[in-house]
Structure formats: C-alpha cells, structure tokens
Design an enzyme around this catalytic site. Sequence first.
Site, short mmCIF file in Angstrom:
data_model
loop_
_atom_site.label_atom_id
_atom_site.label_comp_id
_atom_site.label_asym_id
_atom_site.label_seq_id
_atom_site.Cartn_x
_atom_site.Cartn_y
_atom_site.Cartn_z
N GLY A 186 36.03 -53.39 -70.21
CA GLY A 186 37.05 -54.43 -70.24
C GLY A 186 36.46 -55.75 -70.68
O GLY A 186 35.43 -55.80 -71.37
N ILE A 187 37.11 -56.83 -70.26
CA ILE A 187 36.60 -58.16 -70.59
C ILE A 187 35.98 -58.76 -69.35
O ILE A 187 36.32 -58.37 -68.24
CB ILE A 187 37.72 -59.08 -71.14
CG1 ILE A 187 37.10 -60.36 -71.69
CG2 ILE A 187 38.78 -59.37 -70.09
CD1 ILE A 187 38.01 -61.14 -72.59
N GLY A 188 35.07 -59.70 -69.54
CA GLY A 188 34.53 -60.42 -68.39
C GLY A 188 33.03 -60.26 -68.28
O GLY A 188 32.38 -59.64 -69.13
N ALA A 189 32.51 -60.85 -67.21
CA ALA A 189 31.05 -60.93 -67.07
C ALA A 189 30.43 -59.55 -66.85
O ALA A 189 29.34 -59.28 -67.36
CB ALA A 189 30.73 -61.86 -65.90
N ILE A 190 31.10 -58.67 -66.10
CA ILE A 190 30.47 -57.37 -65.81
C ILE A 190 30.34 -56.52 -67.09
O ILE A 190 29.23 -56.06 -67.40
CB ILE A 190 31.18 -56.63 -64.66
CG1 ILE A 190 30.93 -57.41 -63.36
CG2 ILE A 190 30.69 -55.19 -64.53
CD1 ILE A 190 31.60 -56.87 -62.12
N GLY B 26 44.81 -50.74 -67.83
CA GLY B 26 44.41 -49.42 -68.30
C GLY B 26 43.47 -48.70 -67.35
O GLY B 26 42.92 -47.66 -67.70
N GLU C 288 40.50 -49.82 -74.36
CA GLU C 288 41.74 -50.60 -74.45
C GLU C 288 41.53 -51.79 -75.39
O GLU C 288 42.37 -52.12 -76.21
CB GLU C 288 42.03 -51.08 -73.04
CG GLU C 288 43.29 -51.80 -72.86
CD GLU C 288 43.55 -51.94 -71.36
OE1 GLU C 288 43.61 -50.91 -70.67
OE2 GLU C 288 43.67 -53.09 -70.90
N1 COA Z 1 39.41 -60.67 -51.22
C1 COA Z 1 39.88 -61.91 -51.51
N2 COA Z 1 39.74 -62.47 -52.73
C2 COA Z 1 39.12 -61.77 -53.68
C3 COA Z 1 38.61 -60.49 -53.44
C4 COA Z 1 38.76 -59.95 -52.14
N3 COA Z 1 38.31 -58.75 -51.85
N4 COA Z 1 38.03 -60.03 -54.57
C5 COA Z 1 38.20 -60.98 -55.51
N5 COA Z 1 38.85 -62.04 -54.97
C6 COA Z 1 39.17 -63.29 -55.63
C7 COA Z 1 37.93 -64.00 -56.08
O1 COA Z 1 37.42 -64.86 -55.08
C8 COA Z 1 38.43 -64.79 -57.28
O2 COA Z 1 39.13 -65.93 -56.81
P1 COA Z 1 39.23 -67.28 -57.70
O3 COA Z 1 39.99 -66.88 -58.94
O4 COA Z 1 39.96 -68.23 -56.82
O5 COA Z 1 37.81 -67.66 -57.98
C9 COA Z 1 39.44 -63.85 -57.89
O6 COA Z 1 39.85 -62.98 -56.85
C10 COA Z 1 38.90 -63.04 -59.07
O7 COA Z 1 37.73 -62.36 -58.65
P2 COA Z 1 36.68 -61.84 -59.71
O8 COA Z 1 35.65 -61.09 -58.99
O9 COA Z 1 36.22 -62.99 -60.59
O10 COA Z 1 37.57 -60.87 -60.54
P3 COA Z 1 37.52 -60.46 -62.05
O11 COA Z 1 37.95 -61.55 -62.93
O12 COA Z 1 36.23 -59.79 -62.31
O13 COA Z 1 38.72 -59.37 -62.06
C11 COA Z 1 40.04 -57.57 -61.28
C12 COA Z 1 38.71 -58.30 -61.18
C13 COA Z 1 39.99 -56.37 -60.41
C14 COA Z 1 41.18 -58.48 -60.85
C15 COA Z 1 40.26 -57.18 -62.77
O14 COA Z 1 39.19 -56.37 -63.20
C16 COA Z 1 41.55 -56.42 -62.99
O15 COA Z 1 42.57 -57.04 -63.17
N6 COA Z 1 41.53 -55.07 -62.99
C17 COA Z 1 42.72 -54.24 -63.13
C18 COA Z 1 43.03 -53.94 -64.57
C19 COA Z 1 41.98 -53.13 -65.23
O16 COA Z 1 41.09 -52.56 -64.62
N7 COA Z 1 42.04 -53.05 -66.54
C20 COA Z 1 41.05 -52.26 -67.25
C21 COA Z 1 41.11 -52.30 -68.67
S1 COA Z 1 40.61 -53.89 -69.40
#
Ligand code: COA
Length: 436
Positions: free
Chosen positions: A215-219, A336, A238
């Site tokens: 996906g997109i992002g740091a990981i 996705g 995707e």
């Molecule tokens: N409890 C409370 N808050 C949480 C949390 C938890 N367990 N886990 C994350 N958060 C909060 C973080 O503190 C952060 O808050 P902020 O925006 O106020 O800083 C926010 O949620 C985002 O966390 P982060 O770890 O930076 O998430 P991310 O940007 O890496 O996204 C998902 C993680 C899961 C939301 C993202 O991967 C996603 O939308 N996945 C579903 C869709 C998908 O997998 N698509 C795949 C094809 S591209």
Amino acid sequence: MAWRKYYDEHKMTAAEAVSKIENGSHVVLAHCVGEPTALTRAMMENAENYKDIVIHHMVRLGPLDYATPGMEEHFRLEPWFSAGNARAAIAEGRGDFAPVFFHEVPILIRKGRLGCDVALVDVSPPDANGYVSTGVSVDYTHQAVKTAKYVVAQVNSRMPRTYGESFLHVSEFDAFVEEDAELFEVAPPTITDVEKAIGEHCASLVENGSTLQLGIGAIPDAVMLFLKDKKDLGIHSEMIADGTLELFNSGVINNSMKSENKGKMTVTFLMGTRALYDFAHENPAVEVKPVDYVNHPMTVARQYKMVCINSAIQVDLMGQVNAEAIGFKQFSGVGGQVDFVRGSAMAEGGKSVIAMPSVTMKKDGGAISKIVPFLDTGAPVTTSRCDTDYVVTEYGIAEIKGRSLRQRAKNLIAISHPDSRDALKEEFEKRFGEKL
Ligand code: COA
C-alpha cells in the site's frame, strides 16, 4: 473524423456541465488522484441550486466542502472509504459510510446496488482515434462511466496516458470541459526506526521471484528499503507510489516471474508525485486496470508467490484484524485488504502480512498497545482470524494461520511491546489457565 465533431459539439464550461446534474442524483467522483477538480469546484459554486445530491467516492484528496455544516440540504456524502477529510462528516452525521470490498465497487455499480446516475472524471486529451485515458484511476471509475446516465469529463493535459485498460472513447461521454490542472501529489513519508524494523521483518518473508502488493505509507516504503538485494520481484497491487520506482529502475522489480501480466506492473490506481505520473505516462511497463480485475481474489490467486503487506489499527489475541475503526469512529475502510489477503491465501506459495507498530502514541504521550485481548467495542473485524496469515511488528513475526488459539496468542504476545506484555499475559492466563 466523426469523433472530433461529437467532441466539439459536447464541449462546454464546467458551470454549464454541472448545471445539468438533476436533483436527487447519485454522483460518483473518480477515485483519488483521478478527481476532476474543475468539476467538483463548479459543483460547489452551483451548490445553492442542488437538492438531495448523494456523493460517492472511495478516497478523495481534495477538501470535502459538500460535507461541511450547512450543506445538508444540497448534498449528502456516502463514501466507500473514510479518509481523513471524510471522518468528521461521518462522525457528525452529515455522511454515511458504506463498507465494501474495493474489488466489489464496480460489480455493485453494475448490479445497481451502488447508486450511479452521474460520473465525473478527469481524462487526458483525446488521441487521433478519439480515445482519452483516465490515467491514474481506472479502479471503479470506468464502470461509473459505463453505468451513469450523465458522464462529464474534465479534459486535462496533465493526466498521463497509461496502458492497461485506461482508455475510453469520447462517444462514452456526454460533456467535455477542457481545463488543465495539476494532479494531486502525495509525497513519500519519512521512515522512522520502528518502521525500518518492521520493514526488515516483512522483507524477510519475501522470496526471490515473489509478486508484491504494497500500500502507501511509511511501512510499505520501509519494506522496499530491505528488498534491494532481492531478485525478480513483480508488482500486482491495488496501487503503486514513488517508492516502487527505485526498485524498478535498479532492476529488482522486473516482473519476469509473474504468472499473469508478465513483464508489467499491474495496478488499479496511482498515487504519488509528478515523478510517478510522468513515469507511468505511455510506459508499457505499467498497466492500470479495473479494480474488479486487479483486486479480485481470483486474479490475485493466480500469481505465484503472491505476497501482500497491509496494516491495521489493532489485532486481537485470536488474530482478528481491525484495520478500519477506532472504536465506533470509522477511520478508513477495508479498501483492498481482504481482497489481497484472500487472494494471496489461494495463490501457490502466497503469503499475507499485517504489519504495524506494536503501539500507537496518545496525544498526552502515553502508548496504546495495538495487540489487544479484544477489539474495541464498536470496531469491525476487517480480516477474520481464519484469514490472518502473518502479523509483524518491530519486535518480530507472529505466525497465525494454522496455529491454535493458544499458540497464536503466544505468538502475538511475543511481538507486542515489552511494556504491554504483562497485561496481555494476564489475559492469556484468564483465557487459557496457563501462566506464560
Ligand atoms: N488505538 C487508537 N488509535 C490508533 C490505534 C489504536 N489501536 N492505531 C492507530 N491509531 C491512530 C494513530 O494514533 C493515528 O492517529 P493520528 O492520525 O491522530 O496521529 C492514526 O490512528 C493513524 O495511525 P497510523 O499508525 O499512522 O496508521 P496508518 O496511516 O499507517 O494507517 C490503517 C493504518 C490501518 C488505518 C490503514 O493501513 C488502512 O486504512 N488500512 C485499511 C485499508 C487497506 O489495508 N488497504 C490496503 C490496500 S492499499
């Protein structure tokens, strides 16, 4: 050239084009970078004349002015993903989130289960044969064009012409608005040491010859840092962002071992910087195809050694993944994730990885464990416990698929943050009557 006459006869201003949208219509906006900004702006300028317009899209990168307080009489937002700009509107009742697998969006549009009366899309200028390209967004955008009764194209010379299935003929549109506009850009993120550690663990699961979804992002970008010594990787994803380019240019990604679409990076949309869009322009190495093909688990399943890497909000001790909500608050969507998790599971040599930091930081500086005994009340299960394969944090890799409930809990506790482990062990003891 008959198409040229048709095109010229249907050219109009943005104001004229959007004034023809009828009250009560379901309007589908092209996904993500494919948003036709001149048309959405003109719609907002015409807001006072609309009543009960329902707006649908997956991710939208521009401001959601139609979902701000005061717009309720004119617009209602019903997105299929809750990106940052949609969260407040959904939480405050000006919008309703509709959960849907990304691969199913065009299928449900086709079946009439998702409303689509009007489609607004951004396209390249027509070529000599009258074909325009939706470039960065084929996903559900093409199906919206084919289903909607009224289809408007913003004709934009900044839209790359991509191969795959991004072309539509001008005869499929009802109105053309010529306006050049820069596409949205999403800059590569900075990568922390935690993400680097996660990336290294994930990369250890990627064998030479694998096909990847990232996906997109740091990981994802951190994973790619550790793939530089691999060989013959492929992309069936995707999307791709800029991070992929370095591995492609260095020859690590050559798509030579893909079982389908050999030699090509196959995606359904692009999201990155201008460098990515220029790279994809008329590049036979990139193919952009509809999401009901790219993300369909049956398509994913045909790729030998398919590895997909996605993230999560939290994972419980049974291996249930919540990737979408913080309690009742819809934070994103399934996107996705499940499409690729299920497809990879069916692929020969396939693997799926849920990769996330072990904790998230609270505003006051405290940490919340992302590995939890139970998902938060109100949170959905995005990936079910039978679907989850590997979970990765900066502390290592937990194998879930095929493991008993007791063993998967042990594996997950072993990769949780050291400060969270005592509390998780207590829960383990309550549940299994065994001290860890
Ligand atoms: N409890 C409370 N808050 C949480 C949390 C938890 N367990 N886990 C994350 N958060 C909060 C973080 O503190 C952060 O808050 P902020 O925006 O106020 O800083 C926010 O949620 C985002 O966390 P982060 O770890 O930076 O998430 P991310 O940007 O890496 O996204 C998902 C993680 C899961 C939301 C993202 O991967 C996603 O939308 N996945 C579903 C869709 C998908 O997998 N698509 C795949 C094809 S591209």
